[in-house]
Design a protein around this motif. Sequence first.
Motif, short mmCIF file in Angstrom:
data_model
loop_
_atom_site.label_atom_id
_atom_site.label_comp_id
_atom_site.label_asym_id
_atom_site.label_seq_id
_atom_site.Cartn_x
_atom_site.Cartn_y
_atom_site.Cartn_z
N ASN A 1 -13.27 -10.71 1.07
CA ASN A 1 -14.70 -11.08 1.08
C ASN A 1 -15.06 -11.92 2.30
O ASN A 1 -16.13 -11.75 2.89
CB ASN A 1 -15.05 -11.84 -0.19
N GLU A 2 -14.14 -12.81 2.71
CA GLU A 2 -14.40 -13.63 3.91
C GLU A 2 -14.45 -12.75 5.16
O GLU A 2 -15.31 -12.93 6.03
CB GLU A 2 -13.30 -14.69 4.05
N LEU A 3 -13.53 -11.79 5.22
CA LEU A 3 -13.50 -10.88 6.36
C LEU A 3 -14.75 -10.01 6.40
O LEU A 3 -15.37 -9.84 7.46
CB LEU A 3 -12.25 -9.99 6.28
N LYS A 4 -15.14 -9.48 5.24
CA LYS A 4 -16.31 -8.60 5.17
C LYS A 4 -17.59 -9.36 5.49
O LYS A 4 -18.49 -8.83 6.14
CB LYS A 4 -16.39 -7.99 3.77
N LYS B 1 -19.83 6.34 1.39
CA LYS B 1 -21.19 6.68 1.80
C LYS B 1 -21.89 7.38 0.64
O LYS B 1 -21.22 7.96 -0.23
CB LYS B 1 -21.15 7.60 3.03
N PRO B 2 -23.23 7.30 0.57
CA PRO B 2 -23.96 7.88 -0.56
C PRO B 2 -23.60 9.35 -0.81
O PRO B 2 -23.58 10.16 0.12
CB PRO B 2 -25.44 7.75 -0.13
N GLY B 3 -23.27 9.66 -2.06
CA GLY B 3 -22.98 11.04 -2.44
C GLY B 3 -21.62 11.55 -2.04
O GLY B 3 -21.32 12.73 -2.22
N THR B 4 -20.76 10.67 -1.48
CA THR B 4 -19.43 11.10 -1.04
C THR B 4 -18.34 10.33 -1.78
O THR B 4 -18.59 9.29 -2.39
CB THR B 4 -19.24 10.88 0.47
N ALA B 5 -17.12 10.83 -1.70
CA ALA B 5 -15.98 10.19 -2.37
C ALA B 5 -14.87 9.83 -1.40
O ALA B 5 -13.78 9.43 -1.82
CB ALA B 5 -15.44 11.12 -3.46
N GLU B 6 -15.12 9.97 -0.10
CA GLU B 6 -14.13 9.61 0.90
C GLU B 6 -14.34 8.15 1.33
O GLU B 6 -15.46 7.76 1.65
CB GLU B 6 -14.24 10.52 2.12
N ILE B 7 -13.26 7.37 1.32
CA ILE B 7 -13.36 5.98 1.74
C ILE B 7 -13.44 5.93 3.26
O ILE B 7 -12.52 6.36 3.96
CB ILE B 7 -12.15 5.16 1.24
N TYR B 8 -14.56 5.41 3.77
CA TYR B 8 -14.78 5.40 5.22
C TYR B 8 -14.47 4.05 5.86
O TYR B 8 -14.22 3.96 7.07
CB TYR B 8 -16.23 5.78 5.53
N ASN B 9 -14.45 2.99 5.07
CA ASN B 9 -14.30 1.64 5.59
C ASN B 9 -12.82 1.28 5.75
O ASN B 9 -12.08 1.26 4.76
CB ASN B 9 -15.01 0.64 4.66
N GLU B 10 -12.40 0.97 6.96
CA GLU B 10 -11.01 0.61 7.22
C GLU B 10 -10.60 -0.67 6.49
O GLU B 10 -9.45 -0.82 6.07
CB GLU B 10 -10.77 0.45 8.72
N ASP B 11 -11.55 -1.61 6.36
CA ASP B 11 -11.24 -2.86 5.65
C ASP B 11 -10.96 -2.59 4.17
O ASP B 11 -10.09 -3.23 3.57
CB ASP B 11 -12.40 -3.85 5.79
N SER B 12 -11.69 -1.65 3.58
CA SER B 12 -11.44 -1.28 2.18
C SER B 12 -10.07 -0.65 2.01
O SER B 12 -9.37 -0.89 1.02
CB SER B 12 -12.52 -0.31 1.69
N ILE B 13 -9.67 0.15 2.99
CA ILE B 13 -8.34 0.77 2.95
C ILE B 13 -7.25 -0.30 3.07
O ILE B 13 -6.24 -0.25 2.36
CB ILE B 13 -8.21 1.81 4.08
N LEU B 14 -7.48 -1.29 3.92
CA LEU B 14 -6.53 -2.39 4.06
C LEU B 14 -6.46 -3.19 2.76
O LEU B 14 -5.37 -3.63 2.35
CB LEU B 14 -6.95 -3.30 5.22
N PHE B 15 -7.61 -3.37 2.11
CA PHE B 15 -7.65 -4.07 0.83
C PHE B 15 -6.80 -3.34 -0.21
O PHE B 15 -6.01 -3.94 -0.93
CB PHE B 15 -9.10 -4.18 0.36
N LEU B 16 -6.94 -2.02 -0.27
CA LEU B 16 -6.15 -1.22 -1.22
C LEU B 16 -4.67 -1.28 -0.89
O LEU B 16 -3.82 -1.26 -1.80
CB LEU B 16 -6.64 0.23 -1.20
#
Length: 259
Positions: free
Chosen positions: A99-102, A131-146
């Motif tokens: 959250n701090e990074l984001k 992104k709206p209507g999609t299921a692909e994770i586009y955010n690199e920070d979210s991928i790092l979080f996972l």
Amino acid sequence: MAKKCKCECPECMPEWLATFGDLMSLLLCFFVLLLSMSSMDAKKIEEAIGSLQGSMGILSGGTITKNSLKKGTPSTESPIPKNISQMAKEVSQVVKEFNELKQQKMGGSAVSMQEAEEGLIVHLPADISFKPGTAEIYNEDSILFLKRIALIIKTLPPEVQVQIRGFTDNTPLPKTSPYQDNWELSGARALSVVRYLIKFRVAPKKLSFAGYGEYHPVTTNATDEGKKKNRKVDIIFFDQKNVAKNGKKIRKSILDIKK
């Protein structure tokens, strides 16, 4: 020599009674001071009197109110299983750092964590990952979080399982969307998270996923802010043994009702 007259004075009270009287006087002074320094709250007075009565052994114990349970010594029992509670601090630290990074980069929605009876729940807003209507994770920070969540999952004991649940708002999908409806989209987003966790070497047998679509909103879909909260992916850590135990209790209750 005159005979000494016998004293006709009444016998004195027992010696212990004088000490007891002093004690009662001191207690009275204590209560007067206590009340003068605090607000006249009926519940607080009841708790104070009950506590002293119980500790002195003079009168029976007083009533314990809900307020006293909140302010007293915290209960050692946690709403979530102990083995999950132990790793909650690690997850909390990952959530805080993300959250701090984001916030530094783009602001907006934040990841949150909740302890519930079913286990530990991490709420991942869909807006920061999809992104709206999609299921692909586009955010690199979210991928790092996972990736960091995956490291924690790999250290968990075998009985701790992780389920990914997808949720959407009630906005209809555009005709160009590859998904038939929100239900299918929510399941696809949950599966996308599962795929990344497996990519980061989490054992597939520890994972499961589900899509809830628009049918389990946490708030109203009448406002944009409400819709934003309803679009999310939940990562739930739960003890499989605890779930099985609760399932047996439910089945037993159903059988008892039928009888």
